[in-house]
Design an enzyme around this catalytic site. Structure first.
Site, PDB file in Angstrom:
ATOM      1  N   ASP A  38      35.103   8.403   9.041  1.00 49.95           N
ATOM      2  CA  ASP A  38      36.459   8.684   8.589  1.00 49.95           C
ATOM      3  C   ASP A  38      36.711   7.856   7.322  1.00 49.95           C
ATOM      4  O   ASP A  38      35.955   6.918   7.024  1.00 49.95           O
ATOM      5  CB  ASP A  38      37.435   8.302   9.707  1.00 49.95           C
ATOM      6  CG  ASP A  38      38.882   8.396   9.284  1.00 49.95           C
ATOM      7  OD1 ASP A  38      39.263   9.414   8.691  1.00 49.95           O
ATOM      8  OD2 ASP A  38      39.635   7.431   9.545  1.00 49.95           O
ATOM      9  N   ILE A  39      37.773   8.166   6.600  1.00 49.09           N
ATOM     10  CA  ILE A  39      38.071   7.426   5.367  1.00 49.09           C
ATOM     11  C   ILE A  39      39.234   6.449   5.554  1.00 49.09           C
ATOM     12  O   ILE A  39      39.046   5.247   5.601  1.00 49.09           O
ATOM     13  CB  ILE A  39      38.361   8.405   4.202  1.00 49.09           C
ATOM     14  CG1 ILE A  39      37.110   9.238   3.874  1.00 49.09           C
ATOM     15  CG2 ILE A  39      38.794   7.617   2.959  1.00 49.09           C
ATOM     16  CD1 ILE A  39      37.326  10.278   2.792  1.00 49.09           C
ATOM     17  N   ASP A  40      40.447   6.978   5.681  1.00 46.16           N
ATOM     18  CA  ASP A  40      41.632   6.115   5.743  1.00 46.16           C
ATOM     19  C   ASP A  40      41.661   5.294   7.023  1.00 46.16           C
ATOM     20  O   ASP A  40      41.578   5.838   8.129  1.00 46.16           O
ATOM     21  CB  ASP A  40      42.901   6.963   5.657  1.00 46.16           C
ATOM     22  CG  ASP A  40      43.045   7.629   4.310  1.00 46.16           C
ATOM     23  OD1 ASP A  40      43.566   6.990   3.391  1.00 46.16           O
ATOM     24  OD2 ASP A  40      42.617   8.797   4.175  1.00 46.16           O
ATOM     25  N   ASP A 216      39.370   5.602  13.136  1.00 42.26           N
ATOM     26  CA  ASP A 216      40.418   4.656  13.523  1.00 42.26           C
ATOM     27  C   ASP A 216      41.632   5.303  14.168  1.00 42.26           C
ATOM     28  O   ASP A 216      42.563   4.601  14.572  1.00 42.26           O
ATOM     29  CB  ASP A 216      40.900   3.879  12.283  1.00 42.26           C
ATOM     30  CG  ASP A 216      41.826   4.719  11.413  1.00 42.26           C
ATOM     31  OD1 ASP A 216      41.414   5.835  11.002  1.00 42.26           O
ATOM     32  OD2 ASP A 216      42.960   4.279  11.166  1.00 42.26           O
TER      33      ASP A 216
END
Length: 283
Positions: A38-40, A216
């Site tokens: 994932d990124i954010d 997250d």
């Protein structure tokens, strides 16, 4: 709630040292594993608004090094639209599943996506107009999805949720309401991050590898469930263990970035397993 009590693969990490395991495993067995990130909140620290995030200057290079070490078997799986995600890591381009899998670029550069309809564009316009009643709420137009961020106006959470439920009905049965960290999002119903991950695993260079997924938020739980079923490993970034399918917990995105830097550093000077294989065939 799953943490140290959750089922582990026989060669999975100690619950107290998942990042040591991640660095050691991906350094020593790059041909065995595929990495999905994932990124954010996972690679990048969360910020008050999507446009306020800061990409550490060396992150793209570390991702590129790790991807090369894994023979290209690294993909980003995000709620961001694909063009936005690309801008975060330019000039590097990775396989990316955007909008929770509603759009996806494969390792060979092929892009598939769900197109926004005129009817959905009308829904987005109506939502943007309605948001004028909630100072501090940011409406993010993602093309085939739309998100309402209330991190800077948490007093409007209930109003935003009620409005998003209403506009979901206007969007129709092909859409679903995704709840995340300080955000509600109307997105195509037929896609999720778990399905995107499975699609990658059916393609080169991911095919035949064991997956590791790191995320997250609640949107990443679909990835965690898939990798657990496939004898892979799942890691959630969180300050405390909560209700999650992830088999390991790490404290922060900074910890993930450091692990990626460590893998990139450790891989320097190591023989590429693909090169070694080709050399064996030639001799």
């Amino acid at each position: 709630m799953l943490n140290s009590e959750s089922p582990q693969t026989n060669d999975g990490p100690d619950a107290s040292q998942p990042l040591d395991w991640l660095v050691r495993t991906l350094t020593r067995e790059p041909q065995t594993w595929a990495l999905f990130l994932d990124i954010d909140g996972t690679l990048i620290d969360l910020a008050p608004s999507p446009d306020d995030i800061v990409v550490p200057p060396d992150l793209s290079d570390h991702l590129t090094s790790v991807s090369g070490h894994l023979g290209g078997a690294l993909a980003l799986v995000t709620g961001r639209a694909l063009p936005y995600a690309d801008r975060l890591f330019q000039p590097h381009m990775f396989p990316i599943a955007g909008l929770h899998g509603s759009e996806r670029r494969t390792a060979d550069g092929t892009v598939s996506r769900v197109a926004a309809t005129d009817a959905f564009d009308e829904v987005k316009s109506a939502l943007q107009a309605a948001a004028g009643r909630w100072p501090g709420v940011l409406i993010e137009d993602k093309g085939a999805a739309v998100a309402a961020h209330y991190r800077q106006a948490q007093e409007h959470r209930a109003d935003v949720e009620e409005a998003m439920e209403y506009y979901l009905l206007q969007a129709g049965p092909d859409f679903t309401l995704q709840r995340g960290k300080m955000v509600f999002e109307i997105r195509p119903a037929r896609a999720d991050k778990g399905g995107a991950l499975q699609s990658y695993l059916g393609e080169e260079p991911f095919k035949g590898r064991r997956p590791i997924a790191i995320g997250d938020d609640v949107t990443d739980e679909a990835m965690f469930k898939v990798v657990n079923e496939l004898n892979g490993h799942s890691i959630r970034v969180a300050e405390t263990a909560g209700d999650t399918a992830a088999r390991s917990i790490v404290a922060s995105a900074a910890d993930i970035r450091q692990a990626l830097a460590d893998i990139a550093d450790a891989a320097r000077g190591l023989p590429n397993p693909e090169d070694a294989s080709q050399k064996g065939k030639r001799s």
